[in-house]
Scaffold this active site. Structure first.
Site, PDB file in Angstrom:
ATOM      1  N   GLY A  62       7.371 -12.529 -13.164  1.00 11.06           N
ATOM      2  CA  GLY A  62       6.077 -11.870 -12.780  1.00 11.06           C
ATOM      3  C   GLY A  62       4.948 -12.402 -12.593  1.00 11.06           C
ATOM      4  CG  HIS A  63       1.842 -15.786 -13.203  1.00  6.29           C
ATOM      5  ND1 HIS A  63       1.776 -17.154 -12.573  1.00  6.29           N
ATOM      6  CD2 HIS A  63       0.658 -15.265 -13.498  1.00  6.29           C
ATOM      7  CE1 HIS A  63       0.569 -17.255 -12.674  1.00  6.29           C
ATOM      8  NE2 HIS A  63      -0.128 -16.446 -13.307  1.00  6.29           N
ATOM      9  CG  PHE A  64       1.345 -14.192  -8.767  1.00  7.18           C
ATOM     10  CD1 PHE A  64       0.779 -13.000  -9.571  1.00  7.18           C
ATOM     11  CD2 PHE A  64       1.149 -15.186  -8.885  1.00  7.18           C
ATOM     12  CE1 PHE A  64      -0.523 -13.416 -10.131  1.00  7.18           C
ATOM     13  CE2 PHE A  64      -0.263 -15.843  -9.408  1.00  7.18           C
ATOM     14  CZ  PHE A  64      -1.053 -14.570 -10.074  1.00  7.18           C
TER      15      PHE A  64
END
Length: 191
Positions: A62-64
């Protein structure tokens, strides 16, 4: 890698494998951010550890998405864990009086936590993140004790990838009894 003593007669260090390193840390997966201690010089208050950044690290999904960058705040946490390791090994070294005694304690106490009764928490950080960190990097962490007084420790810290700084600064750590740490979290949550 197993736990061992290295160096020459003038400057000796202790190196800890991943299993012993994990025993020192109060965190649990996925927040154990030290893979191993490469070299700790407890007499000098210096510790070199490593954190490997892999594409399978849970935070990177999720990052990124599509452009994974390891979060700077987790590098700061890795530096905090390395500083805590430095303080712990320094204190245990002072108790045992030699690296051999320290190593024997680790080997005879397999499955127990070496840092009995004390834990170190971050009191203040002054860290500058300089470069982004991507999957495939090995982050070399260094903590150098600058001052120790009345349960407070000040460290100069640095994180490097391929010899270039990615983060650096100063951390202040406070020693707290292990029994106090869960209560501290309850207090934080109620404010």
């Amino acid at each position: 890698m197993t736990d061992r003593i290295g160096g020459d007669t003038k400057r000796r260090y202790i190196s800890l494998g991943s299993q012993t390193t994990m025993r020192f840390l109060p965190q649990s997966y996925p927040f154990i951010l030290l893979d191993r201690v490469k070299a700790c010089y407890p007499e000098e208050g210096v510790c070199h550890s490593v954190k490997h950044i892999t594409m399978t690290d849970p935070v990177l999904s999720g990052h990124f998405p599509g452009f994974p960058i390891y979060p700077g705040v987790l590098i700061i946490e890795a530096m905090v864990q390395n500083a805590g390791m430095t303080a712990t090994l320094r204190e245990l070294y002072q108790t045992h009086g030699s690296l051999e005694g320290l190593l024997e304690q680790f080997r005879s106490a397999v499955g127990t936590t070496p840092a009995e009764g004390k834990q170190y928490v971050l009191a203040e950080s002054r860290i500058k993140n300089v470069q982004p960190i991507f999957p495939g990097c090995a982050v070399d962490l260094e903590a150098r004790l600058q001052m120790a007084r009345d349960g407070m420790y000040v460290f100069k810290v640095c994180a490097q990838v391929d010899g270039a700084d990615v983060a650096r600064g100063q951390l202040t750590m406070a020693e707290v009894p292990v029994t106090m740490a869960p209560g501290m979290l309850d207090q934080i949550g109620s404010n």
